[in-house]
Design an enzyme around this catalytic site. Structure first.
Site, PDB file in Angstrom:
ATOM      1  N   ARG A 125       0.852  -1.185   0.000  1.00 38.10           N
ATOM      2  CA  ARG A 125       0.000   0.000   0.000  1.00 38.10           C
ATOM      3  C   ARG A 125       0.892   1.241   0.000  1.00 38.10           C
ATOM      4  O   ARG A 125       2.088   1.151   0.261  1.00 38.10           O
ATOM      5  CB  ARG A 125      -0.918   0.028   1.229  1.00 38.10           C
ATOM      6  CG  ARG A 125      -0.194   0.107   2.552  1.00 38.10           C
ATOM      7  CD  ARG A 125      -1.076   0.647   3.667  1.00 38.10           C
ATOM      8  NE  ARG A 125      -0.454   0.474   4.969  1.00 38.10           N
ATOM      9  CZ  ARG A 125       0.476   1.263   5.485  1.00 38.10           C
ATOM     10  NH1 ARG A 125       0.937   2.276   4.784  1.00 38.10           N
ATOM     11  NH2 ARG A 125       0.979   1.034   6.684  1.00 38.10           N
ATOM     12  N   GLY A 131       2.045   4.996   1.476  1.00 39.29           N
ATOM     13  CA  GLY A 131       2.215   5.493   2.827  1.00 39.29           C
ATOM     14  C   GLY A 131       3.353   4.804   3.548  1.00 39.29           C
ATOM     15  O   GLY A 131       3.953   3.863   3.037  1.00 39.29           O
ATOM     16  N   ASP A 132       3.631   5.266   4.751  1.00 41.47           N
ATOM     17  CA  ASP A 132       4.756   4.745   5.507  1.00 41.47           C
ATOM     18  C   ASP A 132       4.249   3.807   6.600  1.00 41.47           C
ATOM     19  O   ASP A 132       3.355   3.010   6.351  1.00 41.47           O
ATOM     20  CB  ASP A 132       5.560   5.931   6.070  1.00 41.47           C
ATOM     21  CG  ASP A 132       7.026   5.603   6.227  1.00 41.47           C
ATOM     22  OD1 ASP A 132       7.327   4.828   7.152  1.00 41.47           O
ATOM     23  OD2 ASP A 132       7.849   6.090   5.439  1.00 41.47           O
ATOM     24  N   VAL A 133       4.799   3.942   7.809  1.00 40.65           N
ATOM     25  CA  VAL A 133       4.462   2.988   8.863  1.00 40.65           C
ATOM     26  C   VAL A 133       3.233   3.461   9.632  1.00 40.65           C
ATOM     27  O   VAL A 133       3.003   4.655   9.798  1.00 40.65           O
ATOM     28  CB  VAL A 133       5.660   2.781   9.808  1.00 40.65           C
ATOM     29  CG1 VAL A 133       6.037   4.067  10.515  1.00 40.65           C
ATOM     30  CG2 VAL A 133       5.373   1.686  10.826  1.00 40.65           C
ATOM     31  N   THR A 134       2.411   2.513  10.068  1.00 40.99           N
ATOM     32  CA  THR A 134       1.292   2.858  10.938  1.00 40.99           C
ATOM     33  C   THR A 134       1.028   1.715  11.897  1.00 40.99           C
ATOM     34  O   THR A 134       1.632   0.656  11.802  1.00 40.99           O
ATOM     35  CB  THR A 134       0.023   3.244  10.157  1.00 40.99           C
ATOM     36  OG1 THR A 134      -0.862   3.915  11.069  1.00 40.99           O
ATOM     37  CG2 THR A 134      -0.676   2.045   9.568  1.00 40.99           C
ATOM     38  N   ILE A 145      -4.829   6.860   5.857  1.00 44.34           N
ATOM     39  CA  ILE A 145      -5.273   6.256   4.602  1.00 44.34           C
ATOM     40  C   ILE A 145      -4.050   5.718   3.864  1.00 44.34           C
ATOM     41  O   ILE A 145      -3.011   6.392   3.806  1.00 44.34           O
ATOM     42  CB  ILE A 145      -6.027   7.293   3.730  1.00 44.34           C
ATOM     43  CG1 ILE A 145      -7.370   7.656   4.385  1.00 44.34           C
ATOM     44  CG2 ILE A 145      -6.253   6.770   2.310  1.00 44.34           C
ATOM     45  CD1 ILE A 145      -8.132   8.753   3.670  1.00 44.34           C
ATOM     46  N   GLY A 146      -4.158   4.522   3.337  1.00 44.40           N
ATOM     47  CA  GLY A 146      -3.085   3.955   2.517  1.00 44.40           C
ATOM     48  C   GLY A 146      -3.724   2.925   1.592  1.00 44.40           C
ATOM     49  O   GLY A 146      -4.440   2.039   2.041  1.00 44.40           O
ATOM     50  N   GLY A 197      -6.910   0.547   2.715  1.00 43.20           N
ATOM     51  CA  GLY A 197      -7.932   1.595   2.795  1.00 43.20           C
ATOM     52  C   GLY A 197      -7.677   2.563   3.917  1.00 43.20           C
ATOM     53  O   GLY A 197      -6.710   3.306   3.869  1.00 43.20           O
ATOM     54  N   CYS A 222       3.015   7.387   9.605  1.00 36.40           N
ATOM     55  CA  CYS A 222       2.988   7.796   8.200  1.00 36.40           C
ATOM     56  C   CYS A 222       4.285   8.477   7.771  1.00 36.40           C
ATOM     57  O   CYS A 222       4.308   9.239   6.815  1.00 36.40           O
ATOM     58  CB  CYS A 222       1.794   8.702   7.912  1.00 36.40           C
ATOM     59  SG  CYS A 222       0.264   7.856   8.244  1.00 36.40           S
TER      60      CYS A 222
END
Lengths: 419, 222
Positions: free
Chosen positions: B66, B68-71, B134-135, B146, B164
């Site tokens: 996806r 984006g970065d880390v979450t 969101i990613g 999502g 993120c």
């Protein structure tokens, strides 16, 4: 025949994409429909599939790098194919386009689907060398790259077969040159130098403005049309309404007049997309509001159904909220046409940059006393110059001129706006 | 819209389910679906993300396809995975992201929280920080992954990462914004009901006859 893989356009508002990773390495076999790379725009990643089968001959960007939409990022062709053929004819890859079947691809296609073709990594597929193409051995692609990078091939040590110059050699050479330049610069630093400039980080608003105007300027072919409008009657109307207790500014009259002119010429209330023109049924006019740190464009929605009074009260409310920072995203979006007014700064006339995906923006200067000839006599008049910037993909000169003529007519006969 | 409530599901199992459903949708064998669920605690990282944003070296993050970065995902966070045929709904990834933001902004507004977009920082934000992340991943123009909305989630695990990829990025939750308890089931119910409505408004299935210069197509909020 080889095909070029380009950075795909994954959104109307996408101008560049970041390569996340290659799923295939150079020399590896690729089947039509296989995922060859992953690209990112904003917070969305897209798996990029091959639309033709063959061997991945070349990749032109590395993971993490950005590439503008449409740039060639990789080439797929037959094993050992000379990439020469590609250079003059840049075959653009499209979904409809069937690759001309190469023997290898044909063989693969002929096999039943259940049989999975074993992966045949080809770590070093070198284009077949061509003799007599210059003293330095290099493929035409490398030559072109060298030209683009401003590198003289004579200065590059080739690491390929028979001293052939490869793409990697160019990159190594460039890095080396950069290091040399850096060393040179550092050596010079010993001397006391001028104060270093401290780069200021971009504010969010600055970054958003930068992005928007860059997209606009790079993708929209702007042209402008200017008319001089006699605002004498409009000023009288505004004064009259004020006396009667209704606060209406010249700006409000302008918004109303634009709404009326757009109703007559809806082509100016439109957006251009890759394959269609969208004529917006609703007239949503954005008003550029300057702030210390940038600008915001609140939008008055549904202007076709609003009276002059409605427009005046909404515009006052939105502008004050934009200035106080209490405006929300919904009030800043959905515009279909914009107006920018620099009259209060003593500006006579100027040109504004279109807000994508809108099709036009009106730039208005201040109202000045100027002599005009009426019925054979020189008389003073209150002249305001208005300039429309239009997206030429949507709007032609004559259409913009007609719209401006209508705007002039309405503002010079402003009673029509009260009806 | 087909909405499936999966309750609490391990990240890996949910990913496998997404993969299977997407494969079905790609070949036209399955309907578009919205999966709503919670994950047991897990850190995930987008394929372009940087390991440097994991501030605690002992953390393991699942690397996925996806943006984006880390979450962080955990209990009290409502996760939504819309699996949609974006190819028939505008083929516009940015617009899809803006749609997800709109859906989330409208939903939290119903609970009394005011959130907004921040240009260039996909997700929804309040004065206290990021309320939902969101990613998205897209395979053959079918969406996966999502959004993740912090309803009554414990926010401390976010302090061990740069959410993120933004250093010091503050994170907030719906409960913190509203100051009262907000049951996750209610948010889930509302978002499930609203999803199809906002989707049709923002990304209607395009009619192939509706092309050409005479087409009049309102594009809300663009």
């Amino acid at each position: 025949m080889a095909t070029e893989i380009t950075m795909p356009k994954l959104s109307d508002t996408m101008t560049e994409g970041r390569l996340v990773s290659w799923k295939k390495s150079v020399g590896e076999r690729v089947e039509r429909g296989e995922i060859i790379a992953e690209v990112e725009t904003d917070k969305a990643n897209m798996e990029l599939e091959a639309f033709s089968s063959g061997v991945l001959l070349e990749t032109r960007i590395t993971p993490g790098e950005l590439a503008p939409v449409g740039t060639v990022i990789a080439i797929i062709g037959a094993e050992g194919e000379q990439v020469t053929a590609l250079v003059p004819v840049a075959a653009k890859i499209t979904e409809e386009m069937e690759p001309e079947a190469q023997p290898a691809a044909k063989a693969a296609a002929a096999e039943p689907i259940s049989i999975v073709e074993p992966e045949k990594p080809q770590p070093s597929v070198q284009p077949v060398s061509r003799e007599g193409f210059g003293a330095e051995k290099a493929s035409p692609l490398v030559r072109r790259l060298a030209r683009e990078m401003g590198i003289d091939l004579k200065e590059v040590k080739g690491s390929g077969p028979e001293g052939r110059v490869l793409k990697e050699d160019l990159e190594r050479h460039e890095k080396q040159v950069k290091v040399e330049v850096k060393v040179e610069r550092e050596a010079r630093k010993v001397e006391p130098s001028v104060q270093p400039t401290v780069p200021q980080p971009l504010s969010r608003m600055r970054a958003a403005i930068a992005r928007t105007v860059t997209t606009s300027w790079q993708t929209i072919p702007h042209f402008t049309v200017t008319v001089a409008i006699d605002m004498g009657e409009a000023e009288k109307l505004a004064r009259g309404m004020k006396k009667a207790g209704t606060r209406v500014s010249l700006n409000d009259l302008l918004i109303k007049a634009v709404a009326l002119a757009l109703q007559k010429y809806p082509q100016l209330n439109a957006s251009f997309t890759v394959d269609s023109i969208i004529i917006h049924p609703s007239i949503n006019i954005g008003i550029a509001v300057s702030l210390d740190e940038g600008l915001l464009v609140p939008v008055i929605k549904g202007c076709e159904a609003l009276s002059l009074k409605d427009i005046a009260s909404q515009s006052r409310e939105l502008i004050s909220r934009a200035r106080s920072g209490t405006i929300n995203a919904a009030e800043l979006s959905g515009g279909t046409f914009s107006i920018s007014n620099l009259g209060m700064f003593g500006v006579d006339q100027f040109m504004a940059v279109i807000f994508p995906p809108q099709g036009a923006i009106l730039a208005v200067g201040g109202v000045n006393d100027q002599p005009v000839v009426k019925k054979g006599e020189v008389v003073p008049a209150r002249i305001m110059k208005a300039t429309i910037s239009a997206d030429h993909r949507l709007i032609d000169g004559a259409m913009a001129a007609r719209f401006m003529g209508e705007l002039q007519k309405v503002l010079e006969n402003p009673v029509a706006m009260l009806v | 819209m087909n909405v499936t409530d999966l309750g609490v599901m391990e990240f890996g199992a949910a990913l496998a389910l997404q993969e299977r459903l997407v494969a079905e949708i790609v070949v036209g064998a399955g309907p578009e679906t919205l999966l709503l669920l919670e994950h047991p605690p897990v850190y995930t990282i987008g394929s372009g993300g940087s390991g440097a944003n994991l501030l605690d070296p002992t953390i393991e993050a699942v690397r996925i396809n996806r943006g984006g970065d880390v979450t962080f995902h955990g209990a009290g966070q409502l996760v939504g995975y819309p699996l949609l045929k974006l190819g028939e709904r505008s083929r516009d990834l940015h617009r899809y992201l803006r749609f997800l933001e709109e859906l989330l902004i409208l939903t939290v507004a119903d609970f009394g929280a005011r959130a907004w977009r921040v240009p260039g920082r996909t997700g929804i934000w309040t004065a206290n920080g990021k309320l939902a992340a969101i990613g998205v991943g897209v395979r053959r123009w079918v969406t996966m992954h999502g959004f993740a909305l912090n309803v009554n989630a414990d926010l401390t695990p976010f302090s061990r990462i740069n959410p993120c990829g933004i250093a010091g990025c503050p994170v907030t939750s719906l409960v913190r914004e509203c100051g009262v308890e907000v049951p996750l089931v209610e948010v889930k119910k509302l978002i499930g009901e609203r999803f199809g409505v906002v989707l049709e408004e923002w990304l209607p299935v395009e009619n192939s006859f509706m092309t050409g210069s005479h087409c009049q197509m309102p594009r809300p909020g663009k």
